[in-house]
Design a protein around this motif. Structure first.
Motif, PDB file in Angstrom:
ATOM      1  N   TRP A 130      16.664 -11.402 -12.673  1.00  0.00           N
ATOM      2  CA  TRP A 130      16.329 -10.430 -11.622  1.00  0.00           C
ATOM      3  C   TRP A 130      17.509  -9.515 -11.310  1.00  0.00           C
ATOM      4  O   TRP A 130      17.330  -8.331 -11.045  1.00  0.00           O
ATOM      5  CB  TRP A 130      15.800 -11.140 -10.363  1.00  0.00           C
ATOM      6  N   THR A 134      16.996  -5.601 -12.026  1.00  0.00           N
ATOM      7  CA  THR A 134      17.193  -4.742 -10.852  1.00  0.00           C
ATOM      8  C   THR A 134      18.260  -3.695 -11.139  1.00  0.00           C
ATOM      9  O   THR A 134      18.097  -2.509 -10.827  1.00  0.00           O
ATOM     10  CB  THR A 134      17.586  -5.588  -9.617  1.00  0.00           C
ATOM     11  N   GLN A 164       7.339  -8.612 -12.832  1.00  0.00           N
ATOM     12  CA  GLN A 164       7.185  -8.872 -11.393  1.00  0.00           C
ATOM     13  C   GLN A 164       7.894  -7.812 -10.546  1.00  0.00           C
ATOM     14  O   GLN A 164       7.367  -7.384  -9.514  1.00  0.00           O
ATOM     15  CB  GLN A 164       7.689 -10.273 -11.074  1.00  0.00           C
ATOM     16  N   ILE A 165       9.058  -7.379 -10.993  1.00  0.00           N
ATOM     17  CA  ILE A 165       9.780  -6.355 -10.220  1.00  0.00           C
ATOM     18  C   ILE A 165       9.005  -5.036 -10.254  1.00  0.00           C
ATOM     19  O   ILE A 165       8.824  -4.369  -9.230  1.00  0.00           O
ATOM     20  CB  ILE A 165      11.222  -6.208 -10.768  1.00  0.00           C
ATOM     21  N   ILE A 168       5.990  -5.460  -7.941  1.00  0.00           N
ATOM     22  CA  ILE A 168       6.354  -5.427  -6.515  1.00  0.00           C
ATOM     23  C   ILE A 168       6.625  -3.993  -6.073  1.00  0.00           C
ATOM     24  O   ILE A 168       6.260  -3.590  -4.966  1.00  0.00           O
ATOM     25  CB  ILE A 168       7.606  -6.306  -6.243  1.00  0.00           C
ATOM     26  N   LEU A 169       7.247  -3.200  -6.957  1.00  0.00           N
ATOM     27  CA  LEU A 169       7.638  -1.839  -6.566  1.00  0.00           C
ATOM     28  C   LEU A 169       6.526  -0.818  -6.821  1.00  0.00           C
ATOM     29  O   LEU A 169       6.743   0.382  -6.716  1.00  0.00           O
ATOM     30  CB  LEU A 169       8.929  -1.446  -7.287  1.00  0.00           C
ATOM     31  N   ILE A 284      18.257  -6.495  -4.190  1.00  0.00           N
ATOM     32  CA  ILE A 284      17.220  -7.527  -4.332  1.00  0.00           C
ATOM     33  C   ILE A 284      16.798  -8.006  -2.945  1.00  0.00           C
ATOM     34  O   ILE A 284      15.607  -8.151  -2.648  1.00  0.00           O
ATOM     35  CB  ILE A 284      17.742  -8.717  -5.177  1.00  0.00           C
ATOM     36  N   ASP A 287      14.729  -5.035  -1.200  1.00  0.00           N
ATOM     37  CA  ASP A 287      13.477  -4.504  -1.773  1.00  0.00           C
ATOM     38  C   ASP A 287      12.567  -5.561  -2.389  1.00  0.00           C
ATOM     39  O   ASP A 287      11.370  -5.307  -2.557  1.00  0.00           O
ATOM     40  CB  ASP A 287      13.786  -3.474  -2.870  1.00  0.00           C
ATOM     41  N   LEU A 288      13.111  -6.717  -2.766  1.00  0.00           N
ATOM     42  CA  LEU A 288      12.299  -7.669  -3.537  1.00  0.00           C
ATOM     43  C   LEU A 288      12.098  -9.011  -2.841  1.00  0.00           C
ATOM     44  O   LEU A 288      11.020  -9.611  -2.945  1.00  0.00           O
ATOM     45  CB  LEU A 288      12.937  -7.888  -4.919  1.00  0.00           C
ATOM     46  N   LEU A 292       8.867 -11.961  -2.524  1.00  0.00           N
ATOM     47  CA  LEU A 292       8.967 -13.309  -3.090  1.00  0.00           C
ATOM     48  C   LEU A 292       8.605 -14.373  -2.059  1.00  0.00           C
ATOM     49  O   LEU A 292       8.146 -15.462  -2.410  1.00  0.00           O
ATOM     50  CB  LEU A 292      10.394 -13.572  -3.587  1.00  0.00           C
TER      51      LEU A 292
END
Ligand SMILES: NC(=O)c1ccc[n+]([C@@H]2O[C@H](COP(=O)([O-])OP(=O)(O)OC[C@H]3O[C@@H](n4cnc5c(N)ncnc54)[C@H](OP(=O)(O)O)[C@@H]3O)[C@@H](O)[C@H]2O)c1
Length: 336
Positions: A130, A134, A164-165, A168-169, A284, A287-288, A292
């Protein structure tokens, strides 16, 4: 807490084959003033660990000679000026090496909280990939919502993180896989579409995107894929080269790179400065991490091995039979 002087760790006793990994008694690492000491419950296995074991990826100066770039566990000691954490905090962290052990010292800026509802085994599988995705796809390549992102090796660690990133975005991940089971896994993680590696990848991307092409590409394969990435890219696209599993040389159409206004960037995470790694951790966190911690978030699939079976985990990764991530659990894994 009184700390022991020694711990169990996986040493690279003989660089080369997985059998060269041996469990050994090792001194507990000292901690720098900006570092925290983590009692490791679980450590993730990553592609760079395999390269280090083979003797092809030396640790940077000052880093632990032990493999292991990500862990989760409990903070048990703090350096004199380390801030943001307290002993007893349950955390996951990007290490500078030394994760295949019961204790590891990590710069405080590379530590993140374990997401709500996650086990330490699941959390240990997160940081290395990640942080990498990122930094490259989000911070450098400027991923935006609605962009289509072509992702190679999508059922692996980097590929799964990229799916996944991107998801999510608000982007649209297109996952390249090599089997129906891996396609199913990529979809579970949030892939908008999947392409089998045996298909005409560029043609399928054009078909899926209404002839627009992929706005971003995340590639761990390299070699023959480099030409395909260019053909599959949209005007103004950005190709992020993270590894070269199928070859580090490629024939490229420079004219097409010019005509499509493409950017091709490459990066390795490990040599990045402490400031850069702290900035990635901040991104991370902002924004992430909230996503999670949402109930129902689909955690990456994790296969667990005891720390002493690190060689077995390396063999599994080299066989390419795994889906998701591989994690080594220490004697402290059961307590957190
Ligand atoms: N640049 C960086 O900072 C950075 C950071 C972390 C990792 N990496 C590198 O990124 C690469 C991927 O790491 P990972 O942790 O995602 O590994 P992984 O979990 O083993 O995933 C690799 C994926 O690539 C696919 N693949 C395609 N061609 C391959 C080949 N020739 N050999 C092996 N796999 C192949 C595999 O799927 P199929 O078998 O289904 O094709 C698999 O899904 C590694 O080389 C690692 O060293 C780079």
């Amino acid at each position: 807490m009184t700390l022991p002087q020694h711990m169990q760790a996986v040493a690279i006793a003989r660089p080369g084959e997985p059998d060269g990994l041996e469990i050994r008694t090792w001194p507990i690492p000292g901690i720098g003033e900006n570092e925290v000491l983590i009692r490791v419950a679980a450590a993730g296995v990553n592609g760079p660990d395999l390269a280090q074991r083979r003797g092809h990826y030396d640790p940077p100066p000052g880093a632990s000679p032990l493999a292991g770039l990500e862990v989760a566990g409990e903070i048990v000691a703090m350096g004199s000026v380390a801030t943001g954490w307290l002993p007893g905090d349950r955390v996951m962290a990007l290490t500078n090496g030394g994760g295949y052990a019961e204790y590891v010292a990590v710069p405080a800026g590379q530590v993140l909280p374990v997401p709500t509802g996650w086990s330490v085994g699941d959390a240990a599988a997160l940081p290395e990939t990640w942080f990498t995705v990122t930094q490259t796809l989000v911070m450098r390549a400027g991923l935006e919502p609605q962009m289509s992102v072509l992702i190679h090796g999508a059922s692996g660690g980097i590929g799964g993180a990229a799916i996944q990133i991107a998801s999510i975005l608000g982007a649209r991940p297109i996952a390249i896989v090599s089997s129906p089971a891996k396609a199913d896994y990529a979809k579970e993680l949030g892939a908008w579409a999947t392409i089998d590696r045996s298909e005409d990848i560029a043609a399928r991307v054009m078909e899926l995107t209404g002839e627009h092409g992929a706005d971003r590409v995340v590639d761990v394969v390299g070699g023959p894929m480099a030409e395909i990435n260019i053909a599959a890219s949209a005007i103004g696209g950005h190709i992020v080269q993270i590894s070269t599993l199928d070859g580090s040389s490629a024939k490229l159409s420079l004219r097409t790179i010019m005509a499509k206004q493409l950017t091709l960037s490459g990066s390795t995470l490990r040599p990045q400065s402490a400031e850069t790694k702290r900035a990635i951790a901040g991104r991370i966190r902002q924004d992430l991490l909230p996503a999670l911690s949402q109930p129902g978030f689909r955690k990456p699939r994790v296969t667990v091995f005891p720390l002493a079976a690190a060689a077995e985990a390396h063999r599994a990764m080299e066989a390419r039979s795994h889906i998701g991530k591989l994690v080594l659990v220490t004697q402290f894994g059961a307590t957190l």
